[in-house]
Design a protein around this motif. Structure first.
Motif, mmCIF file in Angstrom:
data_model
loop_
_atom_site.group_PDB
_atom_site.id
_atom_site.type_symbol
_atom_site.label_atom_id
_atom_site.label_comp_id
_atom_site.label_asym_id
_atom_site.label_seq_id
_atom_site.Cartn_x
_atom_site.Cartn_y
_atom_site.Cartn_z
ATOM 1 N N ALA A 53 3.803 3.870 -6.375
ATOM 2 C CA ALA A 53 3.120 2.699 -6.911
ATOM 3 C C ALA A 53 3.815 2.211 -8.179
ATOM 4 O O ALA A 53 3.980 1.011 -8.385
ATOM 5 N N GLN A 54 4.230 3.128 -9.009
ATOM 6 C CA GLN A 54 4.918 2.769 -10.249
ATOM 7 C C GLN A 54 6.224 2.036 -9.952
ATOM 8 O O GLN A 54 6.540 1.035 -10.588
ATOM 9 N N THR A 55 6.964 2.504 -8.971
ATOM 10 C CA THR A 55 8.208 1.842 -8.581
ATOM 11 C C THR A 55 7.941 0.425 -8.097
ATOM 12 O O THR A 55 8.664 -0.515 -8.440
ATOM 13 N N ILE A 115 -1.308 -0.998 -3.927
ATOM 14 C CA ILE A 115 -2.661 -0.518 -3.675
ATOM 15 C C ILE A 115 -2.527 0.918 -3.187
ATOM 16 O O ILE A 115 -1.766 1.191 -2.261
ATOM 17 N N LEU A 116 -3.225 1.831 -3.838
ATOM 18 C CA LEU A 116 -3.183 3.229 -3.424
ATOM 19 C C LEU A 116 -4.176 3.471 -2.299
ATOM 20 O O LEU A 116 -5.359 3.174 -2.428
ATOM 21 N N ALA A 117 -3.675 3.969 -1.195
ATOM 22 C CA ALA A 117 -4.519 4.321 -0.050
ATOM 23 C C ALA A 117 -3.696 5.203 0.876
ATOM 24 O O ALA A 117 -2.471 5.279 0.763
ATOM 25 N N ASP A 118 -4.357 5.863 1.790
ATOM 26 C CA ASP A 118 -3.704 6.774 2.723
ATOM 27 C C ASP A 118 -4.116 6.409 4.138
ATOM 28 O O ASP A 118 -5.310 6.294 4.424
ATOM 29 N N MET A 173 0.843 -1.165 0.000
ATOM 30 C CA MET A 173 0.000 0.000 0.000
ATOM 31 C C MET A 173 0.893 1.234 0.000
ATOM 32 O O MET A 173 1.877 1.293 0.739
ATOM 33 N N THR A 174 0.569 2.159 -0.846
ATOM 34 C CA THR A 174 1.271 3.432 -0.908
ATOM 35 C C THR A 174 0.258 4.528 -1.174
ATOM 36 O O THR A 174 -0.825 4.265 -1.695
ATOM 37 N N ARG A 175 0.598 5.730 -0.802
ATOM 38 C CA ARG A 175 -0.355 6.820 -1.023
ATOM 39 C C ARG A 175 -0.009 7.668 -2.238
ATOM 40 O O ARG A 175 -0.760 8.558 -2.620
ATOM 41 N N LYS A 176 1.131 7.397 -2.882
ATOM 42 C CA LYS A 176 1.555 8.200 -4.032
ATOM 43 C C LYS A 176 1.682 7.334 -5.278
ATOM 44 O O LYS A 176 2.274 6.261 -5.247
#
Length: 66
Positions: free
Chosen positions: A8-10, A19-22, A1-4
């Motif tokens: 995510a691309q890396t 998974i994009l989330a904050d 999970m990452t927020r940026k």
């Protein structure tokens, strides 16, 4: 999970499935069907106590309670 998206691309480039989330928002969908969570987040040294509580403490609690 990452927020940026850039992070995510890396993760995708090395074969991961980001998974994009904050942690300061809703993370329920981010942990759907997960068997385990490794919490390695942190608000960082440039933030104040409010972010430390929001991310480091409350974010971890939120993930565990999902």
């Amino acid at each position: 999970m990452t927020r940026k998206e850039k992070q995510a691309q890396t993760i995708k480039e090395v074969g991961g499935h980001p998974i994009l989330a904050d942690l300061e928002g809703n993370v329920d969908k981010a942990v759907d069907n997960m068997e385990a969570i490794i919490f390695a987040a942190g608000s960082g040294p440039k933030t104040g106590p409010d972010k430390t509580t929001a991310v480091d403490k409350n974010g971890a609690i939120k993930l565990v309670s999902c």
